[in-house]
Design an enzyme around this catalytic site. Structure first.
Site, PDB file in Angstrom:
ATOM      1  N   ASP A 188      26.117   1.494  81.704  1.00 21.97           N
ATOM      2  CA  ASP A 188      25.337   2.652  82.167  1.00 21.97           C
ATOM      3  C   ASP A 188      24.979   3.372  80.883  1.00 21.97           C
ATOM      4  O   ASP A 188      25.832   4.011  80.264  1.00 21.97           O
ATOM      5  CB  ASP A 188      26.199   3.543  83.065  1.00 21.97           C
ATOM      6  N   HIS A 189      23.721   3.232  80.456  1.00 24.16           N
ATOM      7  CA  HIS A 189      23.434   3.679  79.089  1.00 24.16           C
ATOM      8  C   HIS A 189      23.592   5.192  78.912  1.00 24.16           C
ATOM      9  O   HIS A 189      23.703   5.678  77.800  1.00 24.16           O
ATOM     10  CB  HIS A 189      22.059   3.185  78.607  1.00 24.16           C
ATOM     11  N   HIS A 251      23.526   6.912  86.599  1.00 28.69           N
ATOM     12  CA  HIS A 251      23.494   7.920  85.533  1.00 28.69           C
ATOM     13  C   HIS A 251      23.995   9.301  85.979  1.00 28.69           C
ATOM     14  O   HIS A 251      24.780   9.944  85.279  1.00 28.69           O
ATOM     15  CB  HIS A 251      22.077   8.071  84.977  1.00 28.69           C
TER      16      HIS A 251
HETATM   17  C1  BG6 Z   1      16.858   3.733  83.619  1.00 27.03           C
HETATM   18  C2  BG6 Z   1      16.033   3.816  84.858  1.00 27.03           C
HETATM   19  O1  BG6 Z   1      18.153   3.305  83.899  1.00 27.03           O
HETATM   20  O2  BG6 Z   1      16.924   5.023  83.015  1.00 27.03           O
HETATM   21  C3  BG6 Z   1      14.649   4.345  84.558  1.00 27.03           C
HETATM   22  O3  BG6 Z   1      15.932   2.527  85.445  1.00 27.03           O
HETATM   23  C4  BG6 Z   1      14.727   5.646  83.808  1.00 27.03           C
HETATM   24  O4  BG6 Z   1      13.894   4.514  85.754  1.00 27.03           O
HETATM   25  C5  BG6 Z   1      15.675   5.531  82.624  1.00 27.03           C
HETATM   26  O5  BG6 Z   1      13.428   5.958  83.350  1.00 27.03           O
HETATM   27  C6  BG6 Z   1      15.924   6.893  81.994  1.00 27.03           C
HETATM   28  O6  BG6 Z   1      16.661   6.709  80.820  1.00 27.03           O
HETATM   29  P1  BG6 Z   1      16.483   7.701  79.579  1.00 27.03           P
HETATM   30  O7  BG6 Z   1      17.508   7.261  78.598  1.00 27.03           O
HETATM   31  O8  BG6 Z   1      15.071   7.541  79.104  1.00 27.03           O
HETATM   32  O9  BG6 Z   1      16.732   9.071  80.135  1.00 27.03           O
END
Ligand code: BG6
Length: 506
Positions: A188-189, A251
């Site tokens: 989960d980045h 997230h």
């Molecule tokens: C991803 C989603 O996991 O996270 C995307 O699939 C979203 O829809 C993205 O745009 C948002 O990540 P960040 O790091 O740009 O906030």
């Protein structure tokens, strides 16, 4: 998640990316590997890409070389890329065909020899989710999941992990048939973002924070992940997913678990993950009635950005059905049944095509118990509460809003703001996507920032009633917010009912 001191170079390994021709690989993974190399955190590493597209390693290298600079941005160094591009390999493969895994196995042995790598493999599944199970199974059958003689095998699974409780459970069972839990890294980045990790540093590294981090002092918490982008070119994925699966299931609940967890006894992976799961399990479950009263879904319609730019409605985006009922916005109210959080509402919201891109946690503290300033008692409602805002992105930092005396003979009080900006203190870029940390940690065998099977299943258990009710009652008012607005009016009403309003980022 390296401890204090200089981070060490990650143990040598070959990183095998399934879905090597896809968007995630070129936008995030290759740039993250480049950034790690740039920080001298990789040693004898090589990367093997595998995907359906027919090409050889040389063509793959060329394709990446053309685009890498635009994805890495200002930190790009041509000489470093030139020195490393020879460590990139490619093999075409059909993820469902056992033959492809035999070819991969042969290539991996060659790469190990060429690069002097010791036979450690990190498999990164950057593919559509329907392939996660089959790839794990085929890797197992090909003998590529087996650890022996000190050589490790790890598998990173991208999100979404399942599309509901049942499929998540099934996927866990499938993975465990080939890999043991300690080999599985569910990514989960958001957990890799510096600012999300910093929530733990802020809470547990400061004597002044934790004593007032509870229901006695905190009135309510808002977690916002707003995106200005629309669905982009991900129609087929997004139509199946929607904002609840795409963002909340992972997230937003990940951020919530870091904000609300109890202090772990140590900084060990399982100590931290045990506390996160405890808090997720303490969230009051949704029944159909609560789904109707405490959740809001939305879909963007046409809108205007700035002075003139017209933005398409979601239903007019390429690949989206004219009558799509996929939600691009979700807001919800959660209550956590724990000693610390009894009676403190947590409001979550996320949406595409909002007026700005920002993610933050806004904590509203309770009023001071006795407002003795002139007129303050009567004005108490309008008297600003203290707010702590953890800015996850962009403008990473923390601000505290509190009341101060306005200079002058009268004793008037006004709201002021104290700011901490990452840029003022740290040279290191906080703009890393989160993938750098997560890839580095998985190479080092540190699973702290990855999700365990029980975490994933608990999140789905919580959200399953919402999925069920939403499916049974398709939305009748979509689209219900214009592109470039803050979501449907019902989301404002959700807070207004409790006497609050969404905090707007400043
Ligand atoms: C991803 C989603 O996991 O996270 C995307 O699939 C979203 O829809 C993205 O745009 C948002 O990540 P960040 O790091 O740009 O906030």
């Amino acid at each position: 998640m390296a401890g204090s001191g200089q981070p060490l170079t990650a143990p040598a390994a070959v990183i095998v990316i399934f879905g090597a021709a896809g968007d995630l690989t070129k936008r995030k993974l290759i740039p993250a590997l480049f950034n790690l190399a740039s920080q001298e955190l990789l040693s004898s590493h090589a990367m093997v890409g595998i995907d359906r597209v027919e090409m050889d390693s040389e063509t793959y290298r060329q394709t990446l070389s053309e685009e890498i600079e635009s994805y890495v941005g200002s930190g790009f160094k041509q000489d470093l890329w030139d020195a490393n591009v020879g460590k990139v390999y490619y093999t075409p493969g059909d993820f469902r065909n056992p033959e492809s895994y035999q070819q991969l196995k042969t290539l991996l042995l060659e790469v190990d020899k060429e690069q002097g790598a010791p036979g450690n493999y990190l498999f990164y599944l950057a593919t559509p989710p329907s392939f996660f199970g089959v790839i794990a199974t085929e890797l197992g059958k090909a003998g590529l999941a087996q650890e022996a003689d000190g050589r490790w095998r790890r598998i990173i699974i991208e999100k979404p992990f399942g599309r509901d409780l049942e499929s998540a459970r099934e996927l866990n069972v499938t993975l465990h048939q080939s890999f043991q839990e300690h080999q599985v890294y569910r990514i989960d980045h958001y957990l890799g973002k510096e600012t999300v990790q910093n929530i733990m540093a802020y809470r547990f590294g400061n004597g002044t924070v934790e004593p007032i981090w509870n229901h006695r002092y905190i009135d309510h918490v808002q977690i916002t992940v707003a995106e200005s982008l629309g669905v982009e070119d991900r129609a087929s994925y997004y139509e199946e997913a929607g904002a609840l699966r795409d963002m909340v299931a992972n997230h937003l609940l990940a951020v919530l678990s870091v904000v609300a967890m109890e202090p772990p006894n140590s900084f060990e992976a399982d100590a931290i993950r045990d506390e996160q799961i405890k808090v997720l399990k303490a969230i009051q479950p949704f029944d159909p009635e609560r789904v109707l009263t405490n959740t809001v879904r939305g879909q963007y319609g046409e809108g205007v950005q700035g002075d003139a730019e017209r933005l398409r409605a979601y239903r007019d985006e390429p690949g989206i059905a004219d009558d799509s009922s996929t939600e691009t916005y979700v807001a919800m109210k959660l209550m956590i049944d724990s000693w610390r959080w009894a009676g403190v509402p947590f409001y979550l919201r996320t949406g595409k095509r909002m007026p700005g891109r920002y993610s933050e946690v806004a904590i509203q503290y309770k009023h001071a118990p006795n407002m003795m300033f002139q007129g303050a008692r009567e004005r108490r409602k309008g008297f600003a509460s203290n707010h702590l805002v953890l800015r996850l992105q962009p403008n990473e930092g923390i601000s505290m809003e509190f009341n101060a005396k306005v200079p002058g003979t009268e004793f008037n009080v006004s709201r002021v703001r104290m700011d901490f900006d990452y840029d003022d203190y740290f040279e290191e870029s906080t703009t890393s996507s989160g993938y750098e940390t997560l890839i580095y940690d998985s190479l080092c065998g540190d699973a702290t920032l990855f999700k365990r099977a029980d975490n994933i299943e608990t999140c789905w258990e919580l959200l399953q009633p919402i999925l069920d009710v939403w499916q049974a009652l398709p939305p009748r008012n979509f689209p219900n917010y214009p592109a470039c607005s803050w979501g449907p009016p019902e989301a404002d009403e959700l807070l207004a009912r409790d006497g609050y309003a969404w905090k707007r980022s400043e």
